[in-house]
Design an enzyme around this catalytic site. Structure first.
Site, PDB file in Angstrom:
ATOM      1  N   TRP A   9      -1.576  -8.338  -8.680  1.00  6.78           N
ATOM      2  CA  TRP A   9      -2.661  -9.277  -9.020  1.00  6.78           C
ATOM      3  C   TRP A   9      -3.592  -9.538  -7.838  1.00  6.78           C
ATOM      4  O   TRP A   9      -4.659 -10.102  -8.013  1.00  6.78           O
ATOM      5  CB  TRP A   9      -2.088 -10.623  -9.446  1.00  6.78           C
ATOM      6  CG  TRP A   9      -1.357 -10.642 -10.736  1.00  6.78           C
ATOM      7  CD1 TRP A   9      -1.237  -9.638 -11.648  1.00  6.78           C
ATOM      8  CD2 TRP A   9      -0.647 -11.754 -11.274  1.00  6.78           C
ATOM      9  NE1 TRP A   9      -0.484 -10.064 -12.714  1.00  6.78           N
ATOM     10  CE2 TRP A   9      -0.104 -11.355 -12.507  1.00  6.78           C
ATOM     11  CE3 TRP A   9      -0.389 -13.051 -10.817  1.00  6.78           C
ATOM     12  CZ2 TRP A   9       0.651 -12.210 -13.295  1.00  6.78           C
ATOM     13  CZ3 TRP A   9       0.372 -13.905 -11.596  1.00  6.78           C
ATOM     14  CH2 TRP A   9       0.889 -13.486 -12.829  1.00  6.78           C
ATOM     15  N   GLU A  96      -5.700  -3.522   1.883  1.00 10.67           N
ATOM     16  CA  GLU A  96      -6.523  -4.727   2.047  1.00 10.67           C
ATOM     17  C   GLU A  96      -6.007  -5.574   3.205  1.00 10.67           C
ATOM     18  O   GLU A  96      -6.775  -6.234   3.910  1.00 10.67           O
ATOM     19  CB  GLU A  96      -6.557  -5.512   0.724  1.00 10.67           C
ATOM     20  CG  GLU A  96      -7.463  -4.819  -0.283  1.00 10.67           C
ATOM     21  CD  GLU A  96      -7.066  -4.996  -1.740  1.00 10.67           C
ATOM     22  OE1 GLU A  96      -6.263  -5.900  -2.046  1.00 10.67           O
ATOM     23  OE2 GLU A  96      -7.554  -4.210  -2.575  1.00 10.67           O
ATOM     24  N   GLY A 175      -9.921  -0.025  -6.620  1.00 11.80           N
ATOM     25  CA  GLY A 175     -10.927  -0.933  -7.168  1.00 11.80           C
ATOM     26  C   GLY A 175     -12.295  -0.315  -7.331  1.00 11.80           C
ATOM     27  O   GLY A 175     -13.285  -1.024  -7.508  1.00 11.80           O
ATOM     28  N   SER A 214      -7.281   2.670  -9.041  1.00 10.20           N
ATOM     29  CA  SER A 214      -8.015   2.796 -10.305  1.00 10.20           C
ATOM     30  C   SER A 214      -7.172   3.370 -11.442  1.00 10.20           C
ATOM     31  O   SER A 214      -7.670   4.123 -12.285  1.00 10.20           O
ATOM     32  CB  SER A 214      -9.299   3.610 -10.108  1.00 10.20           C
ATOM     33  OG  SER A 214     -10.161   2.938  -9.196  1.00 10.20           O
ATOM     34  N   GLY A 235      -3.854  -2.454  -9.981  1.00 11.01           N
ATOM     35  CA  GLY A 235      -4.553  -3.680  -9.610  1.00 11.01           C
ATOM     36  C   GLY A 235      -5.374  -4.218 -10.773  1.00 11.01           C
ATOM     37  O   GLY A 235      -4.874  -4.947 -11.633  1.00 11.01           O
TER      38      GLY A 235
END
Ligand code: PGA
Length: 254
Positions: A9, A96, A175, A214, A235
């Site tokens: 998440w 990230e 993403g 993705s 994600g």
């Protein structure tokens, strides 16, 4: 080998929304031949667990952990705290965190070691950036080798219940909707498994290597039907419980 799907998440959903997500996801028809975990923000672990009740699917994961078990480390969360909250898995070294928080391979290794010591399964993320990919295959191989070898020095492979998991996540595919071609991902997975084999011998065959970047309900089956891709880290397509339910069903071969 059973396939493994992990919803990530990221920094979405506090306790109220997390509880609602779990309840909605539990109403989805879930395949029996796929293991499923959901990585939620620290603060939402208790609500997620409460919403699960006695159900054991999905497993709960955290998105990071600190390497010490207690002490003067303001703001950090220890492995035993996560175990107390019911988390069995923890994502480590997500790009990230490497990018925004400057996490190094050394930090990821310390976290992985501490997580295993506390009885958790570390899910170690590795993968090249767009700039590294542009430099060519040799550079990509070098980057991944360095990231994997940094954790291999400390990981244990002798306990089947606590075998580490790896996730190949090319940063340029996260993403962006630009998923990595399954064949390209396959080559990276084979490379990662070779590196694992040097350290862990035959145990390397039992280590799950997930693909992330993705992934959605339309492309997941193609990844999972590729040898050496044992699951996916999802994600964006996991934020809606129905959409993640679709990903789970598309992953089943039953
Ligand atoms: P994405 O994220 O599915 O939104 O690309 C994957 C991840 O960062 O783990």
């Amino acid at each position: 080998m059973r396939k493994f799907l992990v919803a990530n998440w990221k920094m979405h959903y506090g306790p109220v929304k997390a509880g609602a997500w779990i309840r909605a996801f539990r109403r989805e028809r879930l395949p029996k031949d796929v293991d499923i975990a959901v990585a939620v923000p620290f603060v939402s672990l208790p609500a997620a667990r409460a919403s699960l009740g006695r159900a054991s699917v999905p497993l709960l994961a955290a998105q990071d952990v600190f390497w010490q078990d207690d002490g003067a480390f303001t703001g950090e969360i220890s492995p035993s705290m996560l175990v107390e909250l019911g988390a069995t898995h923890v994502i480590l070294g997500h790009s990230e965190r490497r990018i925004h928080l400057e996490e190094t391979d050394e930090m990821v290794a310390k976290k992985a070691q501490a997580a295993q010591k506390a009885g958790m399964v570390p899910i170690i993320c590795v993968g090249e950036t767009e700039a590294q990919r542009k430099k060519g295959k040799a550079e990509v191989t070098k980057v991944i080798k360095q990231q994997v070898q940094a954790v291999l020095q400390v990981l244990k492979f002798d306990d089947a219940a606590r075998l580490p998991i790896f996730a190949y996540e090319p940063v340029w595919a996260i993403g962006t909707g630009k998923a990595c071609a399954p064949q390209e991902a396959h080559e990276r997975h084979v490379h990662i498994r070779e590196l694992l084999r040097k350290k862990a011998g035959d145990h390397a065959n039992d280590v799950l290597i997930l693909y992330g970047g993705s992934v959605d309900a339309r492309n997941v089956a193609e990844y999972l039907s590729t040898t050496d891709i044992d699951g996916a880290l999802v994600g964006g397509a996991s934020l809606d419980p129905r959409s993640f339910g679709l990903v789970c069903r598309a992953s089943s071969t039953a």
